[in-house]
Every structure is written in C-alpha cells, then in structure tokens.
Design a protein around this motif. Structure first.
Motif, PDB file in Angstrom:
ATOM      1  N   ASP A 189       0.873  -1.175   0.000  1.00 19.49           N
ATOM      2  CA  ASP A 189       0.000   0.000   0.000  1.00 19.49           C
ATOM      3  C   ASP A 189       0.906   1.219   0.000  1.00 19.49           C
ATOM      4  OD1 ASP A 189      -2.168   1.655   0.106  1.00 19.49           O
ATOM      5  OD2 ASP A 189      -2.614   1.321   2.226  1.00 19.49           O
ATOM      6  N   GLY A 190       1.052   1.870  -1.150  1.00 22.03           N
ATOM      7  CA  GLY A 190       1.958   3.014  -1.231  1.00 22.03           C
ATOM      8  C   GLY A 190       3.247   2.642  -1.934  1.00 22.03           C
ATOM      9  N   TRP A 191       4.341   3.233  -1.494  1.00 20.43           N
ATOM     10  CA  TRP A 191       5.612   3.106  -2.187  1.00 20.43           C
ATOM     11  C   TRP A 191       6.298   1.777  -1.905  1.00 20.43           C
ATOM     12  CZ3 TRP A 191       8.243   8.455  -0.846  1.00 20.43           C
ATOM     13  CH2 TRP A 191       7.444   9.492  -1.343  1.00 20.43           C
ATOM     14  N   ALA A 192       6.825   1.173  -2.962  1.00 19.79           N
ATOM     15  CA  ALA A 192       7.774   0.060  -2.842  1.00 19.79           C
ATOM     16  C   ALA A 192       8.953   0.459  -3.718  1.00 19.79           C
ATOM     17  CB  ALA A 192       7.150  -1.252  -3.314  1.00 19.79           C
ATOM     18  N   VAL A 193       9.908   1.125  -3.104  1.00 18.03           N
ATOM     19  CA  VAL A 193      10.953   1.819  -3.842  1.00 18.03           C
ATOM     20  C   VAL A 193      12.330   1.299  -3.419  1.00 18.03           C
ATOM     21  CG1 VAL A 193      11.962   4.084  -4.341  1.00 18.03           C
ATOM     22  CG2 VAL A 193       9.504   3.879  -3.955  1.00 18.03           C
ATOM     23  N   GLY A 194      13.242   1.194  -4.364  1.00 19.92           N
ATOM     24  CA  GLY A 194      14.608   0.797  -4.034  1.00 19.92           C
ATOM     25  C   GLY A 194      14.630  -0.575  -3.379  1.00 19.92           C
ATOM     26  N   GLY A 195      15.095  -0.610  -2.136  1.00 19.12           N
ATOM     27  CA  GLY A 195      15.107  -1.866  -1.395  1.00 19.12           C
ATOM     28  C   GLY A 195      13.720  -2.449  -1.234  1.00 19.12           C
ATOM     29  N   GLY A 196      12.709  -1.589  -1.183  1.00 20.25           N
ATOM     30  CA  GLY A 196      11.332  -2.074  -1.091  1.00 20.25           C
ATOM     31  C   GLY A 196      10.912  -2.809  -2.346  1.00 20.25           C
ATOM     32  N   LEU A 197      11.339  -2.320  -3.507  1.00 23.07           N
ATOM     33  CA  LEU A 197      11.080  -3.016  -4.761  1.00 23.07           C
ATOM     34  C   LEU A 197      11.781  -4.372  -4.770  1.00 23.07           C
ATOM     35  CD1 LEU A 197      10.199  -3.279  -7.741  1.00 23.07           C
ATOM     36  CD2 LEU A 197      12.205  -1.916  -8.342  1.00 23.07           C
ATOM     37  N   ASN A 198      13.011  -4.382  -4.280  1.00 24.46           N
ATOM     38  CA  ASN A 198      13.788  -5.611  -4.230  1.00 24.46           C
ATOM     39  C   ASN A 198      13.095  -6.661  -3.359  1.00 24.46           C
ATOM     40  OD1 ASN A 198      15.994  -7.134  -4.978  1.00 24.46           O
ATOM     41  ND2 ASN A 198      17.496  -5.898  -3.891  1.00 24.46           N
ATOM     42  N   ILE A 199      12.615  -6.234  -2.194  1.00 17.83           N
ATOM     43  CA  ILE A 199      11.920  -7.149  -1.280  1.00 17.83           C
ATOM     44  C   ILE A 199      10.627  -7.650  -1.917  1.00 17.83           C
ATOM     45  CG2 ILE A 199      10.724  -7.300   0.942  1.00 17.83           C
ATOM     46  CD1 ILE A 199      12.833  -5.239   1.982  1.00 17.83           C
ATOM     47  N   ALA A 200       9.862  -6.740  -2.520  1.00 19.31           N
ATOM     48  CA  ALA A 200       8.600  -7.137  -3.155  1.00 19.31           C
ATOM     49  C   ALA A 200       8.855  -8.128  -4.289  1.00 19.31           C
ATOM     50  CB  ALA A 200       7.862  -5.906  -3.675  1.00 19.31           C
ATOM     51  N   ALA A 201       9.906  -7.883  -5.090  1.00 22.03           N
ATOM     52  CA  ALA A 201      10.216  -8.765  -6.206  1.00 22.03           C
ATOM     53  C   ALA A 201      10.684 -10.136  -5.731  1.00 22.03           C
ATOM     54  CB  ALA A 201      11.288  -8.135  -7.095  1.00 22.03           C
ATOM     55  N   ALA A 202      11.271 -10.192  -4.530  1.00 23.57           N
ATOM     56  CA  ALA A 202      11.729 -11.471  -3.984  1.00 23.57           C
ATOM     57  C   ALA A 202      10.570 -12.340  -3.519  1.00 23.57           C
ATOM     58  CB  ALA A 202      12.690 -11.225  -2.819  1.00 23.57           C
ATOM     59  N   CYS A 203       9.418 -11.734  -3.282  1.00 25.79           N
ATOM     60  CA  CYS A 203       8.263 -12.503  -2.820  1.00 25.79           C
ATOM     61  C   CYS A 203       7.586 -13.216  -3.991  1.00 25.79           C
ATOM     62  CB  CYS A 203       7.257 -11.582  -2.118  1.00 25.79           C
ATOM     63  SG  CYS A 203       7.848 -10.945  -0.527  1.00 25.79           S
ATOM     64  N   ARG A 222      16.927 -10.060  -9.848  1.00 28.49           N
ATOM     65  CA  ARG A 222      15.709 -10.294  -9.067  1.00 28.49           C
ATOM     66  C   ARG A 222      14.542  -9.451  -9.579  1.00 28.49           C
ATOM     67  NH1 ARG A 222      17.876  -9.294  -4.714  1.00 28.49           N
ATOM     68  NH2 ARG A 222      18.471 -11.392  -4.063  1.00 28.49           N
ATOM     69  N   ILE A 223      14.800  -8.200  -9.907  1.00 25.96           N
ATOM     70  CA  ILE A 223      13.696  -7.340 -10.325  1.00 25.96           C
ATOM     71  C   ILE A 223      13.451  -7.401 -11.833  1.00 25.96           C
ATOM     72  CG2 ILE A 223      14.042  -5.791  -8.385  1.00 25.96           C
ATOM     73  CD1 ILE A 223      15.197  -3.743 -10.348  1.00 25.96           C
ATOM     74  N   GLY A 224      14.302  -8.120 -12.554  1.00 25.28           N
ATOM     75  CA  GLY A 224      14.003  -8.364 -13.953  1.00 25.28           C
ATOM     76  C   GLY A 224      14.957  -7.752 -14.945  1.00 25.28           C
ATOM     77  N   ARG A 275      -4.140   9.849  -2.127  1.00 29.47           N
ATOM     78  CA  ARG A 275      -3.443   9.581  -3.384  1.00 29.47           C
ATOM     79  C   ARG A 275      -1.959   9.800  -3.168  1.00 29.47           C
ATOM     80  NH1 ARG A 275      -4.646   8.998  -8.568  1.00 29.47           N
ATOM     81  NH2 ARG A 275      -3.128   9.665 -10.126  1.00 29.47           N
ATOM     82  N   ARG A 276      -1.129   8.947  -3.806  1.00 31.13           N
ATOM     83  CA  ARG A 276       0.299   9.025  -3.594  1.00 31.13           C
ATOM     84  C   ARG A 276       1.034   9.362  -4.884  1.00 31.13           C
ATOM     85  NH1 ARG A 276      -1.903   5.025  -0.879  1.00 31.13           N
ATOM     86  NH2 ARG A 276      -1.707   5.071   1.366  1.00 31.13           N
ATOM     87  N   SER A 277       2.182   9.962  -4.705  1.00 33.19           N
ATOM     88  CA  SER A 277       3.102  10.173  -5.812  1.00 33.19           C
ATOM     89  C   SER A 277       4.469   9.726  -5.332  1.00 33.19           C
ATOM     90  CB  SER A 277       3.142  11.648  -6.221  1.00 33.19           C
ATOM     91  OG  SER A 277       3.569  12.433  -5.129  1.00 33.19           O
ATOM     92  N   MET A 278       5.416   9.570  -6.244  1.00 31.27           N
ATOM     93  CA  MET A 278       6.732   9.113  -5.842  1.00 31.27           C
ATOM     94  C   MET A 278       7.770   9.719  -6.752  1.00 31.27           C
ATOM     95  SD  MET A 278       7.181   5.299  -7.342  1.00 31.27           S
ATOM     96  CE  MET A 278       8.946   5.580  -7.408  1.00 31.27           C
ATOM     97  N   PRO A 279       9.031   9.749  -6.317  1.00 36.25           N
ATOM     98  CA  PRO A 279      10.085  10.260  -7.176  1.00 36.25           C
ATOM     99  C   PRO A 279      10.249   9.383  -8.406  1.00 36.25           C
ATOM    100  CG  PRO A 279      10.809  10.056  -4.882  1.00 36.25           C
ATOM    101  CD  PRO A 279       9.498   9.356  -5.002  1.00 36.25           C
ATOM    102  N   SER A 280      10.918   9.914  -9.413  1.00 34.92           N
ATOM    103  CA  SER A 280      11.182   9.136 -10.616  1.00 34.92           C
ATOM    104  C   SER A 280      11.897   7.848 -10.255  1.00 34.92           C
ATOM    105  CB  SER A 280      12.054   9.951 -11.577  1.00 34.92           C
ATOM    106  OG  SER A 280      11.352  11.081 -12.016  1.00 34.92           O
ATOM    107  N   SER A 281      11.573   6.763 -10.965  1.00 31.48           N
ATOM    108  CA  SER A 281      12.129   5.465 -10.600  1.00 31.48           C
ATOM    109  C   SER A 281      12.113   4.537 -11.798  1.00 31.48           C
ATOM    110  CB  SER A 281      11.316   4.858  -9.459  1.00 31.48           C
ATOM    111  OG  SER A 281       9.962   4.815  -9.815  1.00 31.48           O
ATOM    112  N   ASN A 282      12.856   3.448 -11.688  1.00 30.31           N
ATOM    113  CA  ASN A 282      12.934   2.474 -12.765  1.00 30.31           C
ATOM    114  C   ASN A 282      11.804   1.473 -12.701  1.00 30.31           C
ATOM    115  OD1 ASN A 282      15.191   3.457 -14.020  1.00 30.31           O
ATOM    116  ND2 ASN A 282      16.603   2.300 -12.752  1.00 30.31           N
ATOM    117  N   PRO A 283      11.441   0.834 -13.818  1.00 30.71           N
ATOM    118  CA  PRO A 283      10.372  -0.163 -13.824  1.00 30.71           C
ATOM    119  C   PRO A 283      10.806  -1.460 -13.177  1.00 30.71           C
ATOM    120  CG  PRO A 283      11.363  -0.014 -15.973  1.00 30.71           C
ATOM    121  CD  PRO A 283      11.976   1.092 -15.147  1.00 30.71           C
ATOM    122  N   CYS A 284       9.844  -2.307 -12.925  1.00 31.10           N
ATOM    123  CA  CYS A 284      10.138  -3.571 -12.276  1.00 31.10           C
ATOM    124  C   CYS A 284       9.401  -4.694 -12.974  1.00 31.10           C
ATOM    125  CB  CYS A 284       9.744  -3.527 -10.801  1.00 31.10           C
ATOM    126  SG  CYS A 284       7.972  -3.349 -10.571  1.00 31.10           S
TER     127      CYS A 284
END
Length: 206
Positions: A106-120, A150-152, A188-197
């Motif tokens: 719920d919200g941001w999964a950024v950087g290490g958060g993306l890595n953790i989410a992708a590992a699941c 891991r993230i693709g 509503r959320r926004s986030m800094p620029s980031s790479n796709p996953c």
C-alpha cells in the motif's frame, strides 16, 4: 515514536513480518536490514510456517528504500561496497525462505522495497501502490547483479523518462482498500522518478 524496526509475529502457520518506520515511509535502517535477515532465517528454520506475509506499517508505504542518513558515515568507496554486499546477504536470506511469500503493498515500494517485493512469490497491491528504483538518479550507485536479476533487469531497455510503474503492471493482484489483505488508505500518492520492475517467479513450497 517507537524505534524503527522490523517485527515478526506468527499466527498459526502464518508468519507476519512488518516494516515499522512510518515516519520515514518505512525506509530501512542498517539495523532493520539485519533484523529482516534474521527474521527470514527464523522463518526458514521453522517447519510449522507455511506462508510469510510482508507489509509496511502506516498505510503510506511498503518500504521506501534504505535510510540513507547512515551513508553520512561513509569515508570511501569500500564503505559503499560493504553496504551493497551486506544488502545482498540480507536479500539472499529472503530468497532462501522455502515457503510461499506474499508482499502486501500500500503506497511506495521503492529501491530496497522493490527488491523485497520482487523477492516474494506474490505481490498484492492497492491501486495507489507505486514501484521503482530511483538510486541511479539520487546517489549514483547501481544495482548489484543479484538485485538486477531479481527485479528483472528491464531498465536498460526502457526509453529515457520511463522511470516508474504502477500496481497494475507490477502486482499479481490489485485490491481497493479497505480489504482484508490491504491497509486502508484514501490518500493519493506520488513518488520520485524510478525504474520499472518485473514480477518474480514463484518458488516451490516445502
């Protein structure tokens, strides 16, 4: 406010892991990374656990990356290499969990958060969930080979400016809050620029 931490609780055969640093959008301190590593090992060694659920506290973020305030103590390149190596060690422990893992986002999964989410094995997200890896545009460091795999590894094929991806393209299931699997949120959320996953393939449960 409580000390930033990763908490572990087991209910029946379900392990619940929560990232608890809501004042910093659940950014992981060095101590939290080590707590995650130890909890992952604990889950892996417990034959009574059948599924592990990971989620952030506060309804604004899953994990917004690493708390980079700790980088102020770095004095040279060796410190950065040691940080990346330690992060890979923590993520290996997460990869080694032999039961089904679920990231509730719920919200941001950024950087290490993306890595953790992708590992699941599965990602369940609210429509406002956002995924990305903006490190190349902040600190100038790069993903380790393990993290990239891991993230693709899709970032190299994307055009300039295509830095983020939504819940629709990144999650196995999207559910509008409130729902039993997701924290309630109306903001509503926004986030800094980031790479796709990309989604990670499921592992075989024990």
């Amino acid at each position: 406010m409580s000390e930033p931490r990763v908490t572990y609780e087991k209910t029946g055969d379900v392990a619940h892991v929560r990232f608890d640093n809501p004042g910093a959008y659940n950014a992981l301190t060095g101590a939290m990374w080590l707590q995650l590593r130890d909890i992952a090992g604990r889950i892996a060694e417990d034959p009574s656990v059948r599924v592990a659920v990971f989620r952030g506290v506060g309804g604004k973020a899953f994990v917004s990356g690493t708390d980079i305030s700790g980088f102020a103590t770095f004095t040279g390149g060796a410190d950065g290499v040691a940080y990346e190596r330690s992060g890979d060690d923590c993520m290996r422990a997460l990869d080694a969990i032999p039961v089904t893992t679920i990231a509730v986002i719920d919200g941001w999964a950024v950087g290490g958060g993306l890595n953790i989410a992708a590992a699941c094995d599965f990602r369940i997200a609210t429509p406002d969930a956002r995924f990305g890896s903006p490190i190349g545009r902040t600190l100038g460091n790069c993903l380790s080979p393990l993290s990239l795999a891991r993230i693709g590894g899709r970032s190299a094929s994307r055009p300039p400016g295509a830095w983020s991806c939504s819940a629709k393209s990144s999650a196995r299931r999207i559910c509008s809050p409130p729902a039993s699997c997701c924290a309630s949120s109306s903001r509503r959320r926004s986030m800094p620029s980031s790479n796709p996953c990309a989604a990670a393939p499921p592992r075989t449960p024990r």
